[in-house]
Design a protein around this motif. Sequence first.
Motif, mmCIF file in Angstrom:
data_model
loop_
_atom_site.group_PDB
_atom_site.id
_atom_site.type_symbol
_atom_site.label_atom_id
_atom_site.label_comp_id
_atom_site.label_asym_id
_atom_site.label_seq_id
_atom_site.Cartn_x
_atom_site.Cartn_y
_atom_site.Cartn_z
ATOM 1 N N ILE A 32 0.839 -1.206 0.000
ATOM 2 C CA ILE A 32 0.000 0.000 0.000
ATOM 3 C C ILE A 32 0.870 1.251 0.000
ATOM 4 C CG2 ILE A 32 -1.686 1.324 1.336
ATOM 5 C CD1 ILE A 32 -2.853 -1.298 2.311
ATOM 6 N N PHE A 33 1.933 1.229 0.794
ATOM 7 C CA PHE A 33 2.849 2.371 0.844
ATOM 8 C C PHE A 33 3.483 2.622 -0.519
ATOM 9 C CE2 PHE A 33 7.236 3.880 1.370
ATOM 10 C CZ PHE A 33 6.997 5.103 1.964
ATOM 11 N N ALA A 34 3.920 1.545 -1.194
ATOM 12 C CA ALA A 34 4.532 1.697 -2.513
ATOM 13 C C ALA A 34 3.521 2.179 -3.544
ATOM 14 C CB ALA A 34 5.144 0.367 -2.954
ATOM 15 N N ALA A 35 2.273 1.715 -3.432
ATOM 16 C CA ALA A 35 1.244 2.121 -4.397
ATOM 17 C C ALA A 35 0.894 3.599 -4.269
ATOM 18 C CB ALA A 35 -0.010 1.268 -4.203
ATOM 19 N N GLN A 37 3.108 5.939 -3.579
ATOM 20 C CA GLN A 37 4.258 6.763 -3.939
ATOM 21 C C GLN A 37 4.373 6.874 -5.457
ATOM 22 O OE1 GLN A 37 5.989 8.213 -1.351
ATOM 23 N NE2 GLN A 37 4.412 7.184 -0.135
ATOM 24 N N PRO A 38 4.269 8.085 -6.024
ATOM 25 C CA PRO A 38 4.407 8.237 -7.478
ATOM 26 C C PRO A 38 5.852 8.057 -7.917
ATOM 27 C CG PRO A 38 4.194 10.381 -6.454
ATOM 28 C CD PRO A 38 4.001 9.372 -5.356
ATOM 29 N N GLN A 39 6.026 7.623 -9.148
ATOM 30 C CA GLN A 39 7.365 7.465 -9.702
ATOM 31 C C GLN A 39 7.972 8.823 -10.018
ATOM 32 O OE1 GLN A 39 7.361 4.853 -13.076
ATOM 33 N NE2 GLN A 39 6.115 3.293 -12.069
ATOM 34 N N PRO A 61 14.299 13.583 -0.282
ATOM 35 C CA PRO A 61 13.253 12.775 -0.922
ATOM 36 C C PRO A 61 13.191 13.043 -2.422
ATOM 37 C CG PRO A 61 12.432 13.829 1.076
ATOM 38 C CD PRO A 61 13.766 14.435 0.799
ATOM 39 N N HIS A 62 12.832 12.020 -3.174
ATOM 40 C CA HIS A 62 12.737 12.158 -4.629
ATOM 41 C C HIS A 62 11.715 13.218 -5.030
ATOM 42 C CE1 HIS A 62 14.469 7.846 -5.205
ATOM 43 N NE2 HIS A 62 15.404 8.761 -5.070
ATOM 44 N N GLU A 68 6.969 14.557 -10.450
ATOM 45 C CA GLU A 68 6.278 13.270 -10.348
ATOM 46 C C GLU A 68 5.613 12.911 -11.672
ATOM 47 O OE1 GLU A 68 3.535 13.730 -7.201
ATOM 48 O OE2 GLU A 68 5.059 13.842 -5.610
ATOM 49 N N ARG A 69 5.657 11.632 -11.979
ATOM 50 C CA ARG A 69 4.954 11.138 -13.160
ATOM 51 C C ARG A 69 3.503 10.891 -12.792
ATOM 52 N NH1 ARG A 69 9.096 6.672 -15.824
ATOM 53 N NH2 ARG A 69 10.739 8.158 -16.443
ATOM 54 N N PRO A 70 2.574 11.610 -13.371
ATOM 55 C CA PRO A 70 1.160 11.441 -12.986
ATOM 56 C C PRO A 70 0.643 10.056 -13.358
ATOM 57 C CG PRO A 70 1.359 12.834 -14.933
ATOM 58 C CD PRO A 70 2.751 12.621 -14.431
ATOM 59 N N GLY A 71 -0.193 9.525 -12.482
ATOM 60 C CA GLY A 71 -0.823 8.230 -12.738
ATOM 61 C C GLY A 71 0.089 7.042 -12.560
ATOM 62 N N THR A 72 1.223 7.205 -11.876
ATOM 63 C CA THR A 72 2.158 6.100 -11.670
ATOM 64 C C THR A 72 2.330 5.836 -10.173
ATOM 65 O OG1 THR A 72 4.091 7.570 -11.628
ATOM 66 C CG2 THR A 72 3.406 6.688 -13.776
ATOM 67 N N SER A 73 2.951 4.714 -9.857
ATOM 68 C CA SER A 73 3.255 4.364 -8.470
ATOM 69 C C SER A 73 4.508 3.512 -8.443
ATOM 70 C CB SER A 73 2.092 3.611 -7.825
ATOM 71 O OG SER A 73 1.998 2.299 -8.340
ATOM 72 N N LEU A 74 5.045 3.330 -7.258
ATOM 73 C CA LEU A 74 6.240 2.505 -7.080
ATOM 74 C C LEU A 74 5.906 1.042 -6.832
ATOM 75 C CD1 LEU A 74 8.462 4.830 -4.849
ATOM 76 C CD2 LEU A 74 8.651 4.414 -7.312
ATOM 77 N N ALA A 75 4.625 0.693 -6.896
ATOM 78 C CA ALA A 75 4.220 -0.694 -6.640
ATOM 79 C C ALA A 75 4.898 -1.693 -7.575
ATOM 80 C CB ALA A 75 2.704 -0.818 -6.734
ATOM 81 N N PRO A 76 5.043 -1.406 -8.891
ATOM 82 C CA PRO A 76 5.727 -2.385 -9.758
ATOM 83 C C PRO A 76 7.183 -2.628 -9.378
ATOM 84 C CG PRO A 76 4.451 -0.829 -11.072
ATOM 85 C CD PRO A 76 4.486 -0.297 -9.668
ATOM 86 N N PHE A 77 7.793 -1.679 -8.657
ATOM 87 C CA PHE A 77 9.194 -1.819 -8.264
ATOM 88 C C PHE A 77 9.342 -2.460 -6.890
ATOM 89 C CE2 PHE A 77 8.847 1.779 -11.157
ATOM 90 C CZ PHE A 77 9.845 1.502 -12.085
ATOM 91 N N TRP A 78 8.237 -2.870 -6.296
ATOM 92 C CA TRP A 78 8.285 -3.464 -4.958
ATOM 93 C C TRP A 78 9.137 -4.734 -4.952
ATOM 94 C CZ3 TRP A 78 6.684 -7.880 -2.276
ATOM 95 C CH2 TRP A 78 6.572 -7.748 -0.885
#
Length: 204
Positions: A32-35, A37-39, A61-62, A68-78
Amino acid sequence: VAPQWKTRPQTWLFLRILLAVGLDGIIIYGLIFAAQQPQPDCSAPLQDVSSLSKEDRANTPHSKLYAERPGTSLAPFWFFYLTNWGLILQAIYLHTAALATWFYFVPCYKSGQDLATSVRQPAIVTTAWLFRTSALTSSICIFLCYWVLLFPGIMKRELESPVTFIDALLAHGVNTLIQAADLLLSYEPFLFAGSFFVLQLCNV
């Protein structure tokens, strides 16, 4: 699969399930935390990154360095992080241990069978023992690497956001406590030779 002390099998099974569910909660919190966070868009810096020192860059912090890239998250990089693979390994072990307790220890306890005189253990018990050595060794190694090597360099950034620090504390501290609790509560022996094998496998 047996506990260190004599207790009701239902109590021991409940403790096993409780440890597994606690580890599941850590994984869910991390996802959830990664989702949320925007890329970061590294092609659109908000400031001159090259002018910052390595220490300042690590503790910033980044979101303050890049757009920030809109509509993205860090979940795929988990799954890119060793910490999270260690959590998955722990979850596999704790759930396997709970299943071994349910399908092997509890029936043997109720029937009066002595586990020490059992000629052949089922595959679920052997699997739990295999993952136990790997999960315990990896959790200790990740704990030491994070708090000794990584955390001192990013301490300011981690402590700036309570949510980020909680995620780090859960994934690099509470999970190790859960694994240590399982080690202390379980009667299963821990063989150091198995941990050396896991360390050598990681080196490869």
